[in-house]
Design an enzyme around this catalytic site. Sequence first.
Site, short mmCIF file in Angstrom:
data_model
loop_
_atom_site.label_atom_id
_atom_site.label_comp_id
_atom_site.label_asym_id
_atom_site.label_seq_id
_atom_site.Cartn_x
_atom_site.Cartn_y
_atom_site.Cartn_z
N ASN A 120 83.96 44.94 -15.38
CA ASN A 120 84.44 43.63 -14.88
C ASN A 120 85.92 43.42 -15.16
O ASN A 120 86.48 42.37 -14.84
CB ASN A 120 83.60 42.48 -15.44
CG ASN A 120 83.74 42.33 -16.95
OD1 ASN A 120 84.60 42.95 -17.56
ND2 ASN A 120 82.90 41.50 -17.54
N LEU A 121 86.55 44.40 -15.80
CA LEU A 121 87.99 44.38 -16.12
C LEU A 121 88.38 43.19 -17.01
O LEU A 121 89.53 42.78 -17.03
CB LEU A 121 88.85 44.43 -14.85
CG LEU A 121 88.69 45.69 -13.98
CD1 LEU A 121 89.65 45.65 -12.79
CD2 LEU A 121 88.95 46.96 -14.80
N ASP A 151 80.23 42.77 -12.79
CA ASP A 151 79.67 42.48 -14.10
C ASP A 151 78.22 42.95 -14.18
O ASP A 151 77.47 42.80 -13.21
CB ASP A 151 79.73 40.96 -14.30
CG ASP A 151 79.61 40.60 -15.76
OD1 ASP A 151 80.63 40.13 -16.32
OD2 ASP A 151 78.52 40.78 -16.33
N ALA A 211 79.76 48.62 -21.92
CA ALA A 211 80.30 47.29 -21.60
C ALA A 211 79.88 46.26 -22.65
O ALA A 211 78.73 45.85 -22.70
CB ALA A 211 79.81 46.85 -20.23
N TYR A 269 78.70 39.97 -33.91
CA TYR A 269 78.87 41.23 -33.17
C TYR A 269 77.79 42.23 -33.59
O TYR A 269 77.08 42.79 -32.74
CB TYR A 269 80.27 41.79 -33.44
CG TYR A 269 80.45 43.20 -32.97
CD1 TYR A 269 80.25 43.54 -31.63
CD2 TYR A 269 80.83 44.22 -33.86
CE1 TYR A 269 80.41 44.86 -31.20
CE2 TYR A 269 81.00 45.52 -33.43
CZ TYR A 269 80.78 45.84 -32.10
OH TYR A 269 80.93 47.14 -31.68
N LYS A 308 74.46 43.73 -31.35
CA LYS A 308 74.18 45.15 -31.10
C LYS A 308 72.79 45.54 -31.63
O LYS A 308 72.07 46.32 -31.01
CB LYS A 308 75.26 46.03 -31.74
CG LYS A 308 76.61 45.96 -31.03
CD LYS A 308 76.59 46.75 -29.73
CE LYS A 308 77.94 46.78 -29.06
NZ LYS A 308 78.03 47.69 -27.91
N PHE A 337 94.51 42.89 -44.57
CA PHE A 337 93.58 41.79 -44.85
C PHE A 337 92.74 42.09 -46.09
O PHE A 337 91.73 42.79 -46.00
CB PHE A 337 92.67 41.56 -43.64
CG PHE A 337 93.43 41.14 -42.40
CD1 PHE A 337 94.13 39.94 -42.37
CD2 PHE A 337 93.46 41.96 -41.28
CE1 PHE A 337 94.84 39.56 -41.24
CE2 PHE A 337 94.16 41.58 -40.15
CZ PHE A 337 94.86 40.38 -40.12
N ARG A 360 87.18 52.61 -44.37
CA ARG A 360 86.47 52.87 -43.12
C ARG A 360 86.43 54.37 -42.84
O ARG A 360 87.26 55.13 -43.34
CB ARG A 360 87.18 52.19 -41.93
CG ARG A 360 87.18 50.67 -41.97
CD ARG A 360 85.80 50.11 -41.66
NE ARG A 360 85.76 48.67 -41.66
CZ ARG A 360 85.57 47.91 -42.74
NH1 ARG A 360 85.41 48.48 -43.93
NH2 ARG A 360 85.54 46.60 -42.66
N ASP A 390 84.34 41.01 -42.63
CA ASP A 390 84.71 42.41 -42.90
C ASP A 390 83.97 42.97 -44.11
O ASP A 390 84.17 42.49 -45.23
CB ASP A 390 86.22 42.51 -43.22
CG ASP A 390 87.05 42.80 -42.00
OD1 ASP A 390 86.48 43.09 -40.93
OD2 ASP A 390 88.29 42.76 -42.12
N1 UDP Z 1 92.90 45.68 -40.86
C1 UDP Z 1 94.06 45.28 -41.48
N2 UDP Z 1 95.12 44.92 -40.69
C2 UDP Z 1 95.06 44.94 -39.32
C3 UDP Z 1 93.86 45.35 -38.71
C4 UDP Z 1 92.80 45.71 -39.51
O1 UDP Z 1 94.15 45.24 -42.70
O2 UDP Z 1 96.05 44.59 -38.67
C5 UDP Z 1 91.76 46.12 -41.69
C6 UDP Z 1 90.47 45.35 -41.45
O3 UDP Z 1 90.41 44.23 -42.31
C7 UDP Z 1 89.41 46.40 -41.74
C8 UDP Z 1 90.06 47.73 -41.37
O4 UDP Z 1 91.47 47.46 -41.31
O5 UDP Z 1 89.15 46.43 -43.09
C9 UDP Z 1 89.61 48.24 -40.02
O6 UDP Z 1 89.71 47.17 -39.10
P1 UDP Z 1 89.57 47.40 -37.53
O7 UDP Z 1 89.81 46.06 -36.88
O8 UDP Z 1 90.47 48.51 -37.11
O9 UDP Z 1 88.08 47.88 -37.34
P2 UDP Z 1 86.67 47.23 -37.81
O10 UDP Z 1 86.29 47.98 -39.03
O11 UDP Z 1 86.88 45.75 -38.04
O12 UDP Z 1 85.78 47.51 -36.65
#
Ligand code: UDP
Length: 329
Positions: free
Chosen positions: A31-32, A50, A73, A140, A144, A207, A220, A285
């Site tokens: 659906n762009l 969609d 999607a 989210y 899923k 963060f 991660r 997170d």
């Molecule tokens: N993160 C960060 N600064 C950013 C983007 C992400 O510190 O600008 C951190 C985020 O809090 C998480 C990790 O990097 O701990 C991976 O985040 P991302 O959004 O890439 O993927 P997610 O694990 O949320 O799917």
Amino acid sequence: MILVVGGAGYIGSHAVKCLLDHNQDVVVLDNLSTGHSEAVDKRAIFKKGDIKDANVLTNIFENYPISGVIHFAANCYVGESIMEPLKYYENNVAGTISLLKLMKMHQVTNLIFSSTCAVYGNPDVEKINESTPTVPINPYGHSKLMIEQIIKDFSIAYRLNYIILRYFNVAGADHLERIGEDHHPETHLIPNILFHLLGRSEHITVFGDNYDTVDGTCVRDYIHVTDLINAHILALESLQQGNVKNKIYNVGNEQGYSVKEVIQKCEEVTGKKATILYKEKRKGDPGKLISSSEKVSKELGWKPKYSLEEMIETAWKWFSRFPNGYKKI
Ligand code: UDP
């Protein structure tokens, strides 16, 4: 012929190219809303629409000999899902129900579904395997996990063969620099670091620095988009050949990197120095997510080839060449 829904997005567009390179005919439906028509390989048939629109799906199933569907999607931002949960339940869950109904009606029986490590929530284990309890901590992840359950129930009641792939953190770009990541807004770590190193932001925001991890920042498991797509190809071939089916697999590199370590790797690859700004933890997170991908290796023969360095190198080439994404192609 394979129907790729969400085939104009970051991961979907890499899958389309790879399927075509594997001599599969492809129809893309997107659906762009977040994807880009420019990302869709010209060898594929592209339909804008969609998955919640039964007419669009009917039209595709009636006009093309679809033998399988790969379903990318979805909305996939943790933070946004907390602010706008209904969007996630509607687009992700209701969207998939619409797709399944039409697949049933047209007797399409093979499905590969993109799930996520967000279904595990915040597990207290070194490596997550498929038996680790699923306790999502954001809408989210919940959306899923609900879809996974719907697919399982659907498969028991009707004729459906599925493979569900739970992705860890996908990064990198096509090695031939044909396509890459282009999100608006961009929230992912590696693109944001690289944008900063390209001079497009004054700092990279980290963060949270008091998680229970090596250096206090989130850990991660990063996986190259090409490796991830190879898992889809193996899954599809397995369904097409009537081998392994109705399975759930983690797809990750089995290696954890903290946010600080990823920043350092980006500095090494690019030769540039980052300015870091620490901020509050992002809501939703989890501290650490590392995959065990033993099951997919054993049962589908999948092995990742690319390191974090290669993810950053390919992404850096893409962002340096197309700093405005598809707008400037
Ligand atoms: N993160 C960060 N600064 C950013 C983007 C992400 O510190 O600008 C951190 C985020 O809090 C998480 C990790 O990097 O701990 C991976 O985040 P991302 O959004 O890439 O993927 P997610 O694990 O949320 O799917």
